[in-house]
Design an enzyme around this catalytic site. Structure first.
Site, PDB file in Angstrom:
ATOM      1  N   LYS A 103       9.272   5.529  15.935  1.00 44.70           N
ATOM      2  CA  LYS A 103      10.524   5.802  16.322  1.00 44.70           C
ATOM      3  C   LYS A 103      11.230   7.202  16.011  1.00 44.70           C
ATOM      4  CE  LYS A 103      12.952   1.905  15.680  1.00 44.70           C
ATOM      5  NZ  LYS A 103      11.749   1.473  14.479  1.00 44.70           N
ATOM      6  N   ARG A 179      19.163  -5.059  18.237  1.00 42.80           N
ATOM      7  CA  ARG A 179      17.918  -5.702  17.557  1.00 42.80           C
ATOM      8  C   ARG A 179      17.839  -7.136  17.994  1.00 42.80           C
ATOM      9  NH1 ARG A 179      19.659  -2.373  13.083  1.00 42.80           N
ATOM     10  NH2 ARG A 179      17.874  -1.183  12.397  1.00 42.80           N
ATOM     11  N   ARG A 214       1.659   4.264   3.567  1.00 47.46           N
ATOM     12  CA  ARG A 214       2.955   5.301   3.431  1.00 47.46           C
ATOM     13  C   ARG A 214       3.471   5.488   1.838  1.00 47.46           C
ATOM     14  NH1 ARG A 214       7.129   3.707   7.612  1.00 47.46           N
ATOM     15  NH2 ARG A 214       7.656   1.957   6.240  1.00 47.46           N
ATOM     16  N   ARG A 243       7.300   2.524  -1.338  1.00 44.73           N
ATOM     17  CA  ARG A 243       8.529   1.787  -1.312  1.00 44.73           C
ATOM     18  C   ARG A 243       8.199   0.377  -1.779  1.00 44.73           C
ATOM     19  NH1 ARG A 243      11.351   3.115   4.488  1.00 44.73           N
ATOM     20  NH2 ARG A 243      11.793   0.937   3.791  1.00 44.73           N
ATOM     21  N   ARG A 254       8.681  -8.372   8.238  1.00 37.78           N
ATOM     22  CA  ARG A 254       9.509  -7.853   9.209  1.00 37.78           C
ATOM     23  C   ARG A 254       9.224  -7.655  10.576  1.00 37.78           C
ATOM     24  NH1 ARG A 254       9.050  -2.502   5.623  1.00 37.78           N
ATOM     25  NH2 ARG A 254      10.084  -1.395   7.630  1.00 37.78           N
TER      26      ARG A 254
END
Length: 299
Positions: A103, A179, A214, A243, A254
């Site tokens: 996004k 959401r 990532r 992270r 998630r």
């Protein structure tokens, strides 16, 4: 021998013209020559009538082309007016996608192409709190007490932001909001509607790979991916950090939350939604978004 154009009279007084000027003979020098005597009166008059018709038809064609050109200018002016009117209000766009669907990258493309204001709830919350608006103060109270900011406060912040002049003139892009179905309904109840709802689809297996690989450079803030875009500098590679929530276990949680709500959210925007496959290269994905948004808005 000479071409037919050599017989065009020098003036529009065709009836009594016998002598042709050199200027009317396309470069052939017939000045002072009595063409009626050479051709004979009958043939000469026939030629005169022929070229009168040619001249008349040329004038008529020129007039018709002038009318067409005028119509084209009128149509272009009207189209420009419509485009200016649309630009004056700006596009109202919403984009939805799972974590790591891309996004952020696509929002940057959309903002550049359509000139809209890019909005995320996190940025709006922080701005409202900093500006000490009424809803910003409410949000701050919840945040400082460690509680989730309720939908009604979030909607108030979104509504206030969309009422600002830049969003009214440039249009806006809501990134990852709403959401839930409740948030979508709250937006509708607040009178906030969009022109296009962009659904960015990427398979869960691809999303997991994107997230797990990532890494972030703590010095520059630059984001890399160990498979798709690793740093070339060994020093940078050595200091990359992952992270805490970029693990396979946490990303799957998630994704479960995302899938539990996305169909209901999508169902709230059936009339304006477009579905985009987000597995290609970023520029290829954006081409699909660009075409889909343009088609939806012009429909």
């Amino acid at each position: 021998a000479c071409s037919a154009s050599a017989f065009v009279p020098a003036s529009r007084g065709f009836g009594s013209t016998k002598v042709f000027s050199s200027a009317a003979l396309s470069g052939d020098d017939f000045e002072g020559i009595d063409m009626e005597r050479i051709l004979g009166t009958k043939k000469f008059k026939k030629q005169i009538k022929k070229f009168q018709r040619i001249a008349k038809n040329k004038v008529k064609a020129a007039d018709q082309e002038a009318v067409k050109a005028s119509n084209r200018e009128t149509h272009l002016a009207a189209s420009a007016g419509s485009n200016d009117e649309a630009a004056a209000t700006g596009l109202k766009l919403l984009i939805c996608g799972a974590p790591a669907a891309g996004k952020g990258t696509q929002c940057a493309f959309i903002k550049e192409k359509f000139g809209v204001v890019h909005l995320s709830t996190g940025d709006m919350l922080r701005a409202a709190v900093a500006a000490e608006t009424e809803v910003g103060k409410q949000a701050k109270d919840f945040m400082e007490s460690g509680k989730l900011v309720p939908d009604e406060v979030i909607i108030g912040i979104v509504k206030d932001r969309l009422d600002e002049d830049d969003c009214k003139s440039k249009g806006w892009l809501l990134d990852g909001f709403p959401r839930t179905e409740a948030q979508a309904q709250a937006l509708a109840d607040a009178g906030i509607t969009g022109d296009c709802f962009i659904m960015l689809n990427v398979p869960d297996s691809d999303l997991v790979e994107r997230v797990v690989g990532r890494r972030t450079d703590p010095v520059t803030g630059e984001i890399y991916h160990m498979t798709f875009s690793p740093p070339s500098d060994p020093e940078v590679l050595a200091r990359l950090e992952q992270r805490s929530d970029d693990t396979e276990e946490k990303v799957k949680v998630r994704l479960e939350q995302y899938h539990a709500n996305v169909d209901a959210v999508k169902g709230s925007y059936t009339d304006i939604s477009v579905e985009i496959v987000g597995t290609g290269k970023p520029d290829e994905v954006f081409k699909a978004i660009d075409a889909a948004v343009s088609a939806k808005v012009s429909a």
